[in-house]
Design a protein around this motif. Structure first.
Motif, short mmCIF file in Angstrom:
data_model
loop_
_atom_site.label_atom_id
_atom_site.label_comp_id
_atom_site.label_asym_id
_atom_site.label_seq_id
_atom_site.Cartn_x
_atom_site.Cartn_y
_atom_site.Cartn_z
N LEU A 52 0.84 -1.20 0.00
CA LEU A 52 0.00 0.00 0.00
C LEU A 52 0.88 1.25 0.00
O LEU A 52 0.94 1.99 0.98
N THR A 53 1.55 1.48 -1.12
CA THR A 53 2.42 2.65 -1.24
C THR A 53 1.58 3.93 -1.28
O THR A 53 0.37 3.90 -1.52
N ARG A 54 2.24 5.04 -1.07
CA ARG A 54 1.56 6.35 -1.14
C ARG A 54 0.90 6.53 -2.51
O ARG A 54 -0.23 6.99 -2.61
N GLU A 55 1.62 6.18 -3.58
CA GLU A 55 1.07 6.34 -4.94
C GLU A 55 -0.13 5.43 -5.18
O GLU A 55 -1.09 5.84 -5.83
N ARG A 56 -0.10 4.21 -4.67
CA ARG A 56 -1.24 3.31 -4.86
C ARG A 56 -2.46 3.79 -4.08
O ARG A 56 -3.60 3.69 -4.57
N LEU A 57 -2.25 4.31 -2.88
CA LEU A 57 -3.37 4.85 -2.12
C LEU A 57 -3.94 6.09 -2.81
O LEU A 57 -5.16 6.26 -2.89
N ARG A 58 -3.07 6.93 -3.34
CA ARG A 58 -3.52 8.12 -4.07
C ARG A 58 -4.31 7.70 -5.32
O ARG A 58 -5.34 8.29 -5.63
N LEU A 59 -3.84 6.68 -5.99
CA LEU A 59 -4.52 6.16 -7.17
C LEU A 59 -5.95 5.70 -6.82
O LEU A 59 -6.90 6.05 -7.50
N LEU A 60 -6.09 4.95 -5.71
CA LEU A 60 -7.41 4.51 -5.26
C LEU A 60 -8.32 5.70 -4.96
O LEU A 60 -9.51 5.71 -5.31
N GLN A 61 -7.76 6.72 -4.30
CA GLN A 61 -8.56 7.91 -3.96
C GLN A 61 -9.04 8.64 -5.21
O GLN A 61 -10.21 9.02 -5.29
N ILE A 62 -8.16 8.81 -6.18
CA ILE A 62 -8.53 9.52 -7.41
C ILE A 62 -9.59 8.74 -8.18
O ILE A 62 -10.55 9.33 -8.68
N ILE A 63 -9.45 7.44 -8.25
CA ILE A 63 -10.46 6.63 -8.94
C ILE A 63 -11.81 6.80 -8.26
O ILE A 63 -12.84 7.00 -8.92
N ARG A 64 -11.84 6.73 -6.94
CA ARG A 64 -13.09 6.85 -6.19
C ARG A 64 -13.72 8.23 -6.36
O ARG A 64 -14.91 8.36 -6.57
N GLU A 65 -12.90 9.27 -6.29
CA GLU A 65 -13.42 10.64 -6.33
C GLU A 65 -13.74 11.13 -7.74
O GLU A 65 -14.77 11.74 -7.97
N LYS A 66 -12.85 10.87 -8.69
CA LYS A 66 -12.97 11.45 -10.05
C LYS A 66 -13.61 10.52 -11.07
O LYS A 66 -14.02 10.96 -12.13
#
Length: 126
Positions: A52-66
């Motif tokens: 669960l790297t910072r980039e993978r967590l950011r990726l999940l957040q962007i997919i969910r939000e955008k």
């Protein structure tokens, strides 16, 4: 808020082998009637950060939000190379943290995160 429950377990190779043997035995005896809680196995506590790297967590957040409609669009949103984003998506799909669905034209893949938060359990005892 919709949660996705994930259990992260740190197991040695020997423990993991025993875990698989027990699971296969339960399947053989038809003792599994409900799906088990989603479980990610790590070899060391440090491996959790690699999963669960910072980039993978950011990726999940962007997919969910955008809700990007393609991997290319997601890569542009993240300002990352599409090949690197694709690699992370494939990894996260493989461990059950997202889905890649066929887009409207059945050519593009659409990343989908259908939960609002990860609920992670990390056992502190063996």
């Amino acid at each position: 808020m919709k949660l996705k429950d994930i259990e992260i377990v740190v197991m040695s190779d020997e423990e993991y082998g025993e875990h698989l043997n027990q699971l296969f035995e339960k399947v053989r005896r038809s003792e599994i009637h409900e799906p088990e809680a989603h479980k990610i196995v790590a070899r060391t506590a440090e491996d959790i950060g690699k999963i669960l790297t910072r980039e993978r967590l950011r990726l999940l957040q962007i997919i969910r939000e955008k809700r990007p409609e393609s991997i290319s669009e997601l890569a542009r949103m993240l300002k990352r190379k599409e090949s690197n984003v694709h690699n992370d998506l494939t990894f996260l799909e493989g461990i059950g943290l997202l889905e890649l669905k066929k887009g409207k034209n059945h050519v593009k893949k659409v990343p989908v995160v259908d939960y609002d938060a990860l609920h992670i359990t990390v056992p502190l005892t063996a």
